[in-house]
Structure formats: structure tokens, C-alpha cells
Design an enzyme around this catalytic site. Structure first.
Site, PDB file in Angstrom:
ATOM      1  N   GLY A 109      33.969  69.509  28.818  1.00  0.00           N
ATOM      2  CA  GLY A 109      35.227  70.183  29.152  1.00  0.00           C
ATOM      3  C   GLY A 109      35.544  71.442  28.391  1.00  0.00           C
ATOM      4  O   GLY A 109      35.890  72.469  28.973  1.00  0.00           O
ATOM      5  N   ARG A 133      44.977  60.484  26.728  1.00  0.00           N
ATOM      6  CA  ARG A 133      43.862  59.690  27.272  1.00  0.00           C
ATOM      7  C   ARG A 133      44.082  58.182  27.219  1.00  0.00           C
ATOM      8  O   ARG A 133      43.663  57.463  28.123  1.00  0.00           O
ATOM      9  CB  ARG A 133      42.586  60.016  26.498  1.00  0.00           C
ATOM     10  N   SER A 138      22.964  66.601  13.169  1.00  0.00           N
ATOM     11  CA  SER A 138      22.769  67.942  13.737  1.00  0.00           C
ATOM     12  C   SER A 138      23.628  68.171  14.974  1.00  0.00           C
ATOM     13  O   SER A 138      23.207  68.799  15.938  1.00  0.00           O
ATOM     14  CB  SER A 138      21.293  68.158  14.057  1.00  0.00           C
ATOM     15  N   THR A 173      27.631  66.234  20.661  1.00  0.00           N
ATOM     16  CA  THR A 173      28.005  67.635  20.904  1.00  0.00           C
ATOM     17  C   THR A 173      27.315  68.172  22.152  1.00  0.00           C
ATOM     18  O   THR A 173      27.939  68.820  22.996  1.00  0.00           O
ATOM     19  CB  THR A 173      27.626  68.491  19.672  1.00  0.00           C
ATOM     20  N   ALA A 194      29.082  67.336  25.430  1.00  0.00           N
ATOM     21  CA  ALA A 194      30.478  67.714  25.700  1.00  0.00           C
ATOM     22  C   ALA A 194      30.552  68.640  26.906  1.00  0.00           C
ATOM     23  O   ALA A 194      29.766  69.573  27.037  1.00  0.00           O
ATOM     24  CB  ALA A 194      31.099  68.368  24.473  1.00  0.00           C
TER      25      ALA A 194
HETATM   26  C1  LIG Z   1      30.122  62.950  27.156  1.00  0.00           C
HETATM   27  C2  LIG Z   1      30.995  63.584  26.097  1.00  0.00           C
HETATM   28  C3  LIG Z   1      31.842  64.640  26.425  1.00  0.00           C
HETATM   29  C4  LIG Z   1      32.663  65.219  25.466  1.00  0.00           C
HETATM   30  N1  LIG Z   1      33.449  66.284  25.811  1.00  0.00           N
HETATM   31  C5  LIG Z   1      34.207  66.901  24.854  1.00  0.00           C
HETATM   32  C6  LIG Z   1      34.975  68.067  25.152  1.00  0.00           C
HETATM   33  O1  LIG Z   1      34.960  68.575  26.257  1.00  0.00           O
HETATM   34  N2  LIG Z   1      35.709  68.622  24.158  1.00  0.00           N
HETATM   35  C7  LIG Z   1      35.735  68.112  22.890  1.00  0.00           C
HETATM   36  O2  LIG Z   1      36.420  68.670  22.022  1.00  0.00           O
HETATM   37  N3  LIG Z   1      35.007  67.012  22.578  1.00  0.00           N
HETATM   38  C8  LIG Z   1      34.252  66.411  23.522  1.00  0.00           C
HETATM   39  N4  LIG Z   1      33.507  65.303  23.202  1.00  0.00           N
HETATM   40  C9  LIG Z   1      33.543  64.841  21.825  1.00  0.00           C
HETATM   41  C10 LIG Z   1      32.669  65.749  20.966  1.00  0.00           C
HETATM   42  O3  LIG Z   1      31.443  65.954  21.636  1.00  0.00           O
HETATM   43  C11 LIG Z   1      32.435  65.116  19.604  1.00  0.00           C
HETATM   44  O4  LIG Z   1      33.663  64.817  18.990  1.00  0.00           O
HETATM   45  C12 LIG Z   1      31.670  66.057  18.700  1.00  0.00           C
HETATM   46  O5  LIG Z   1      30.588  66.649  19.373  1.00  0.00           O
HETATM   47  C13 LIG Z   1      31.173  65.291  17.500  1.00  0.00           C
HETATM   48  O6  LIG Z   1      30.354  66.150  16.750  1.00  0.00           O
HETATM   49  P1  LIG Z   1      29.634  65.597  15.470  1.00  0.00           P
HETATM   50  O7  LIG Z   1      28.817  66.704  14.915  1.00  0.00           O
HETATM   51  O8  LIG Z   1      30.638  64.949  14.583  1.00  0.00           O
HETATM   52  O9  LIG Z   1      28.693  64.395  15.999  1.00  0.00           O
HETATM   53  P2  LIG Z   1      27.416  64.461  16.965  1.00  0.00           P
HETATM   54  O10 LIG Z   1      27.418  65.673  17.802  1.00  0.00           O
HETATM   55  O11 LIG Z   1      27.303  63.143  17.654  1.00  0.00           O
HETATM   56  O12 LIG Z   1      26.208  64.574  15.911  1.00  0.00           O
HETATM   57  C14 LIG Z   1      25.865  63.481  15.090  1.00  0.00           C
HETATM   58  C15 LIG Z   1      24.473  63.745  14.558  1.00  0.00           C
HETATM   59  O13 LIG Z   1      24.149  62.811  13.525  1.00  0.00           O
HETATM   60  C16 LIG Z   1      22.826  62.323  13.719  1.00  0.00           C
HETATM   61  N5  LIG Z   1      22.728  61.013  13.061  1.00  0.00           N
HETATM   62  C17 LIG Z   1      23.473  59.901  13.311  1.00  0.00           C
HETATM   63  N6  LIG Z   1      23.096  58.898  12.492  1.00  0.00           N
HETATM   64  C18 LIG Z   1      22.098  59.385  11.699  1.00  0.00           C
HETATM   65  C19 LIG Z   1      21.292  58.829  10.665  1.00  0.00           C
HETATM   66  N7  LIG Z   1      21.409  57.550  10.265  1.00  0.00           N
HETATM   67  N8  LIG Z   1      20.365  59.620  10.083  1.00  0.00           N
HETATM   68  C20 LIG Z   1      20.190  60.926  10.475  1.00  0.00           C
HETATM   69  N9  LIG Z   1      20.926  61.494  11.459  1.00  0.00           N
HETATM   70  C21 LIG Z   1      21.864  60.738  12.057  1.00  0.00           C
HETATM   71  C22 LIG Z   1      22.702  62.268  15.245  1.00  0.00           C
HETATM   72  O14 LIG Z   1      21.371  62.155  15.650  1.00  0.00           O
HETATM   73  C23 LIG Z   1      23.372  63.591  15.615  1.00  0.00           C
HETATM   74  O15 LIG Z   1      22.468  64.662  15.456  1.00  0.00           O
HETATM   75  C24 LIG Z   1      32.664  64.713  24.141  1.00  0.00           C
HETATM   76  C25 LIG Z   1      31.819  63.655  23.805  1.00  0.00           C
HETATM   77  C26 LIG Z   1      30.978  63.098  24.765  1.00  0.00           C
HETATM   78  C27 LIG Z   1      30.065  61.971  24.371  1.00  0.00           C
END
Ligand SMILES: Cc1cc2nc3c(=O)[nH]c(=O)nc-3n(C[C@H](O)[C@H](O)[C@H](O)COP(=O)(O)OP(=O)(O)OC[C@H]3O[C@@H](n4cnc5c(N)ncnc54)[C@H](O)[C@@H]3O)c2cc1C
Length: 305
Positions: free
Chosen positions: A45, A270, A10, A40, A43
Site C-alpha cells: 500500500g 484495522r 535485512s 518489507t 508491502a
Molecule cells: C503483505 C504485507 C504488506 C504490508 N504492507 C504495508 C504497507 O503498505 N505499509 C506499511 O507501512 N507497512 C506494510 N506492511 C508492514 C511492513 O512491511 C513491516 O512493518 C516492515 O516491513 C517491517 O520491517 P522490518 O525491517 O522491521 O522487518 P522485515 O522487513 O520483516 O525484515 C526482517 C529481517 O530479519 C531477518 N531475520 C529474522 N530473523 C532472523 C534471524 N534469526 N537471523 C538473521 N536474520 C533474521 C529476516 O530474514 C528479514 O530480512 C506490510 C506487511 C506485509 C507482510
């Protein structure tokens, strides 16, 4: 249980995928903790996209390929760059509020970019996007949400995925679907130092490998170069947008070292900034200095930091 689509995760990927596939069928969105718990939501920046006339797709593609040392999948880079503006417009359409400067979206700079192309919402861009997407998903009658539901393994036979096995309420259950979307995020928690939240344990990658999928380029893990040097898990990120607003890196001798290391100085890609900080830390602490900016500016632009 049987449904058209299962989306696992999510964060921005899972919530978006759920909204998209809901246009053609019923969706079960499962997530292992609460909906909001995701990278997410952390994040700070902002998001990179070509959003004004001084910029163009060619420049964004070039910057991305240079930052990736040309190891990138060029088709994927072009797809991301060309669809970036549309994705931002879609977020605005569902209610995400980016900061506005002179009637247009404010744009700042981050590492590897030669143009100001980062749209942001203060220093909590991810939280703004995550909360808005959650609201939108909750309103969609075709999406059923299961929180605190852990995806264990994909159900695979003859190289075809038929669904997913989950733990829900201390019971193991099978969910069958026409398609399963893995949107389980990153793997930062396997490292001693990370800015990634506790959910980032690479479950989806492991499930995919166990199901026989091929993974590639797993050695390329990107680390945020600057985090607050305090014993805290995860480490508190000091967003790259601080450097985008002119913050400089100083070593323990008081010298600005990034200018010698790369022509983009603090805004080099980076991996280069992270390696340089690592070298400098061998002789003492490294500081991020934004003292040239007024306190009022910092409080307004970076309220969380
Ligand atoms: C501190 C920080 C700052 C950042 N700043 C930026 C920024 O400024 N700009 C930018 O572009 N990117 C930034 N990023 C990177 C960006 O946040 C991520 O690349 C992006 O949010 C990833 O989205 P996602 O939906 O793939 O994963 P996530 O947002 O991590 O979502 C993964 C989801 O999967 C669920 N999940 C995992 N394993 C399981 C399982 N086995 N069963 C059920 N659910 C599960 C988790 O609970 C979560 O809900 C940042 C990251 C961090 C940590």
C-alpha cells in the site's frame, strides 16, 4: 570475529540501521535467508507521512492515537510523525520512486487516517524500497553482508550485550561488536492465517527475551483485514489502498456492513474492520467490491493485485 556493529535483519529497519551506523564504523549485516526476503519486500500500500499543506503533524498524531485507542506511547507516536517526512525524503534521495501526481507525490488514504497521506509506488511500495536500500547498502564499503546466516542468541554477560552467536555454513560462530541491532521483524507466522512471509517468526523478540530484555504489549498483533480467500501460505494481501480508492466490503446478503459499524466505514482502524469481517463471515463469505472503478484504472493502479 570482532566488528564495530552487527545489524541482524535485512528489511527496511535493518538496511536503514546499517546505513546509519556505517557513518561511524564498520558494520556486519546478517540475514537468515537472502537479503530480499523480508516483510518489507511484500508491502503493497505505501507509507504514511504528512506530505502536503492540507495535513499537519497534529492531525496525524491524533489519528494514530485514536487508532491505538490511546494506549500508544505518545512520545513514540510524535517522534514517528515528526520524522516521517524526513524519512520519505531520505528514501527519495537514495532513489526510491514514489508515484507522482501533478508534480507532487501521489497520496492515498488507508485505515484510521482522516487525510490522504499514504505515499506509494504502485501496489509494490515495499519492493521498490527494499530493492533501492539493498543497492545502496551493497555500494557502502563499510558494510559487509552475510546472507543465509541465522542469529541464534545474543552474547550477554552482566546485563551487557557483547555480540551475537550465529549459524553460518553449518557452523556456530561468535561475532563480537560494540553494539548489536535487532531488526528481525514480526511474528505473523505463529498464526494459522497470516499475510507475513515465512521469515516472520519472531526470532529477535525471542532472543531479546532470553537475553533478559523486557517486552511489552505483545498481545497487540495487527492483522490485515482483507486477504484473498485462497488456500495459500502466506495469504495474498488485498491492500488497504484498494479501500483507500473506494472499494467497499459486502456480506453474503449483498449488504455494505461497515457503514453501520464505524463512521470511517471501510477505512476504520484495522482491528475494527477485521473484527467486523470475522462476524460477517459466520454467515457466509465477504467480498471486496471495487467494480465502480474502470478496469484500466485498476490495472494501472494495482498491477500486482
Ligand atoms: C503483505 C504485507 C504488506 C504490508 N504492507 C504495508 C504497507 O503498505 N505499509 C506499511 O507501512 N507497512 C506494510 N506492511 C508492514 C511492513 O512491511 C513491516 O512493518 C516492515 O516491513 C517491517 O520491517 P522490518 O525491517 O522491521 O522487518 P522485515 O522487513 O520483516 O525484515 C526482517 C529481517 O530479519 C531477518 N531475520 C529474522 N530473523 C532472523 C534471524 N534469526 N537471523 C538473521 N536474520 C533474521 C529476516 O530474514 C528479514 O530480512 C506490510 C506487511 C506485509 C507482510
Amino acid at each position: 570475529m570482532k566488528i564495530d556493529f552487527v545489524v541482524i535483519g535485512s528489511g527496511i529497519a535493518g538496511l536503514n540501521a546499517a546505513l546509519n551506523v556505517a557513518e561511524t564504523g564498520k558494520v556486519l549485516l546478517i540475514t537468515k535467508k537472502r537479503l530480499i526476503q523480508s516483510s518489507t519486500n511484500f508491502a503493497q500500500g505505501g507509507i504514511a507521512a504528512v506530505l502536503n499543506k492540507t495535513d499537519n503533524f497534529k492531525k496525524h498524531v491524533k489519528d494514530t492515537l485514536i487508532a491505538g485507542c490511546f494506549h500508544n506511547d505518545k512520545n513514540a507516536v510524535e517522534f514517528m510523525v515528526k520524522n516521517g517526512p524526513r524519512a520519505i525524503k531520505k528514501l527519495i534521495h537514495i532513489g526510491v520512486k514514489f508515484d507522482i501526481c501533478n508534480k507532487s507525490i501521489c497520496l492515498t488514504r488507508e485505515g484510521g487516517h482522516t487525510k490522504n497521506r499514504i505515499a506509494y509506488s504502485g501496489d509494490r511500495t515495499g519492493e521498490e524500497i527494499e530493492k533501492t536500500l539493498i543497492k545502496t547498502v551493497k555500494k557502502n564499503p563499510r558494510i559487509t553482508i552475510l546472507e543465509n546466516t541465522f542469529a541464534l542468541d545474543l552474547i550477554v554477560k552482566n546485563k551487557t550485550c557483547f555480540g551475537v552467536q550465529v549459524i553460518h555454513g553449518n557452523k556456530i560462530k561468535n561475532v563480537f561488536a560494540r553494539a548489536v541491532v535487532l531488526a528481525t521483524g514480526g511474528i505473523g507466522q505463529i498464526y494459522q492465517y497470516t499475510t507475513n512471509p515465512e521469515i516472520a517468526t519472531g526470532d529477535g523478540i525471542a532472543m531479546a527475551v532470553r537475553a533478559g530484555a523486557e517486552v511489552k504489549d505483545m498481545e497487540f498483533i495487527q492483522f490485515h483485514p482483507t486477504a484473498l480467500a485462497m488456500p495459500r501460505k502466506p495469504l495474498f494481501l488485498l491492500s488497504e489502498s484498494l479501500r483507500g480508492e473506494g472499494a467497499i466490503l459486502i456480506n453474503s446478503a449483498g449488504e455494505r456492513f461497515m457503514k453501520k459499524a464505524h463512521k470511517l466505514a471501510e477505512l476504520a482502524p484495522r482491528d475494527i474492520v477485521a473484527r467486523e469481517i470475522y462476524q460477517q463471515q459466520k454467515s457466509g463469505p465477504v467480498y471486496l467490491d471495487i467494480s465502480h472503478k474502470k478496469p484500466e484504472f485498476i490495472r494501472k493502479r494495482f498491477p500486482k493485485i
